[in-house]
Design a protein around this motif. Structure first.
Motif, PDB file in Angstrom:
ATOM      1  N   GLY A  83       0.837  -1.202  -0.103  1.00 14.37           N
ATOM      2  CA  GLY A  83      -0.073   0.025  -0.224  1.00 14.37           C
ATOM      3  C   GLY A  83       0.936   1.151   0.044  1.00 14.37           C
ATOM      4  N   GLY A  84       0.383   2.363   0.290  1.00 13.46           N
ATOM      5  CA  GLY A  84       0.811   3.613   0.402  1.00 13.46           C
ATOM      6  C   GLY A  84       2.067   3.645   1.306  1.00 13.46           C
ATOM      7  N   GLN A  85       3.213   4.279   1.082  1.00 10.30           N
ATOM      8  CA  GLN A  85       4.325   4.077   2.090  1.00 10.30           C
ATOM      9  C   GLN A  85       4.572   5.544   2.504  1.00 10.30           C
ATOM     10  N   MET A  86       5.405   5.627   4.024  1.00  5.78           N
ATOM     11  CA  MET A  86       5.623   6.789   4.421  1.00  5.78           C
ATOM     12  C   MET A  86       6.771   7.218   3.697  1.00  5.78           C
ATOM     13  N   GLY A  87       7.214   8.414   4.132  1.00  2.00           N
ATOM     14  CA  GLY A  87       8.637   9.200   3.376  1.00  2.00           C
ATOM     15  C   GLY A  87       9.722   8.901   4.278  1.00  2.00           C
ATOM     16  N   GLY A  88       9.627   8.300   5.486  1.00  7.60           N
ATOM     17  CA  GLY A  88      11.083   7.942   6.195  1.00  7.60           C
ATOM     18  C   GLY A  88      11.165   8.562   7.320  1.00  7.60           C
ATOM     19  N   TRP A  89      12.264   8.298   7.767  1.00  8.97           N
ATOM     20  CA  TRP A  89      12.626   8.640   8.778  1.00  8.97           C
ATOM     21  C   TRP A  89      13.791   9.576   8.799  1.00  8.97           C
ATOM     22  N   PHE A  90      14.098  10.844   9.566  1.00  9.83           N
ATOM     23  CA  PHE A  90      15.116  11.834   9.464  1.00  9.83           C
ATOM     24  C   PHE A  90      15.355  12.216  10.568  1.00  9.83           C
ATOM     25  N   ARG A  91      16.766  12.539  10.875  1.00 11.94           N
ATOM     26  CA  ARG A  91      17.395  12.891  11.982  1.00 11.94           C
ATOM     27  C   ARG A  91      17.118  14.691  12.222  1.00 11.94           C
ATOM     28  N   ILE A 117      23.994   7.052   7.948  1.00 11.43           N
ATOM     29  CA  ILE A 117      23.059   7.924   6.969  1.00 11.43           C
ATOM     30  C   ILE A 117      22.323   8.621   7.880  1.00 11.43           C
ATOM     31  N   ASP A 118      21.692   9.700   7.324  1.00 10.31           N
ATOM     32  CA  ASP A 118      21.033  10.822   7.972  1.00 10.31           C
ATOM     33  C   ASP A 118      19.680  10.268   8.039  1.00 10.31           C
TER      34      ASP A 118
END
Length: 363
Positions: free
Chosen positions: A154-162, A210-211
């Protein structure tokens, strides 16, 4: 004829009939044992579980005659080498994401997702009734594999950022785990894309290698513990309006199967495909609430960044298509299908969903 002679004659006839029939049945249901390597760890029960469901369905449909043993990433080959293992017959099949292999050819993206592409229902419509599967398997034949859809997130999130992303400028120099063509698009905006398997994301974020990182969505992200090593949780994942998972079969091994076994594999793959999407739709709502309670900061990508990403995507598609006729052929086909779908979506699907979201907010 005496009754005793008749019964003896009839019994001999039945025995003879059975002697003829039994080999035919045996030939139509041979003993087959396959191995399927997954690109995913067992801890991701939603994704890894789709391959297990497929295997279980095939075994039950054949009374155990067709056995497929599923192996997690790393047990036979690393997760990102699943396709290679299928091509070279290390295994007969794999469960992976087609867009992991855009390094071979960017056309591989369309078996999973392309940025600003189709949502989950639309890509299944394209696969099964819009000519997508035929088009893709014409391409995959060059790599010695046959493909069937094997799940959808299904639709995904844009992710995790610091750190917060307030403008496109904030992307400059950002090291981000992101798969497929999306990485090339974000590179145009200053991101340094990294391709890592799911199990490698947490330690890379924790160590600061990674950031930022995108994976799937709340349920799986929570399992990976990404909320513990990054605070800001962005949406939407415009690079994956959905992500279709892929069953690749070695083409020669597929061709060797009896037609009824091929039909069983198609049915089992379709069951896994639908089950995974229903699984995510059931588990994500509670998971996102838990993540927020645990301190995740939900953020929507700024419109300015979305517009810049969309523009960069169209530029990249033009650049790739000018050099790669396979890519252009599939992209033009999928894009036309997407545009027709959204013509319909804006009439009913979007307006209904929009109203229900507002109605829920009003209580």
């Amino acid at each position: 004829m005496k009754r005793r002679d008749f019964l003896a004659s009839a019994g001999a006839g039945v025995a003879a009939s059975a002697a003829v029939a039994m080999p035919a049945i045996a030939q139509s249901a041979p003993e087959v044992k396959w191995r399927c390597t997954s690109s995913f760890p067992k801890s991701l029960d939603t994704i890894y579980g789709a391959a297990e469901l497929m295997s279980k369905t095939v075994a039950e449909a054949t009374d155990g005659k067709f056995q497929i043993q599923v192996f997690a990433a790393g047990e036979i080959v690393p997760g990102l080498q699943a396709l290679d293992a299928t091509q070279n017959k290390t295994v007969e099949m794999c469960h992976t994401a087609s867009y992991y292999y855009v390094g071979k050819d960017p056309t591989f993206a369309f078996g999973s997702a392309f940025p600003f592409g189709l949502n989950a229902r639309q890509i299944n419509a394209w696969f099964y009734h819009g000519g997508g599967l035929e088009l893709l398997n014409e391409f995959y034949k060059k790599y010695g594999v046959y493909m069937l859809p094997g799940g959808n997130t299904g639709g995904q999130m844009g992710g995790w950022f610091r750190k917060e992303i307030k403008t496109t400028q904030d992307l400059q120099g950002l090291k981000m785990r992101i798969a497929g063509i999306a990485g090339q698009i974000l590179a145009k905006l200053g991101v340094v894309p990294q391709q890592l398997a799911g199990g490698d994301i947490y330690p890379a974020l924790e160590k600061g290698t990674i950031d930022a990182a995108e994976w799937v969505g709340p349920y799986d992200d929570e399992k990976l513990g990404l909320q513990k090593v990054a605070q800001y949780y962005y949406y939407p994942g415009w690079w994956e309006g959905c992500a279709s998972l892929t069953f690749f079969y070695n083409q020669e091994k597929w061709n060797e199967l009896p037609k009824n076994y091929q039909a069983i594999l198609r049915s089992a793959a379709a069951q896994a495909n639908g089950d995974m999407l229903a699984n995510y739709d059931t588990k994500n709502p509670a998971a996102v609430q838990r993540l927020v309670k645990a301190g995740a900061q939900l953020r929507r990508f700024p419109n300015e960044m979305m517009d810049a990403s969309y523009k960069a995507a169209q530029e990249l598609y033009e650049e790739i298509g000018a050099k790669n006729p396979d890519f252009k052929k599939v992209h033009d086909h999928a894009k036309a299908f997407r545009n027709e779908e959204y013509l319909w979506w804006q009439i009913v699907e979007y307006t209904y969903d929009d109203y229900m979201v507002r109605a829920r907010t009003r209580g």
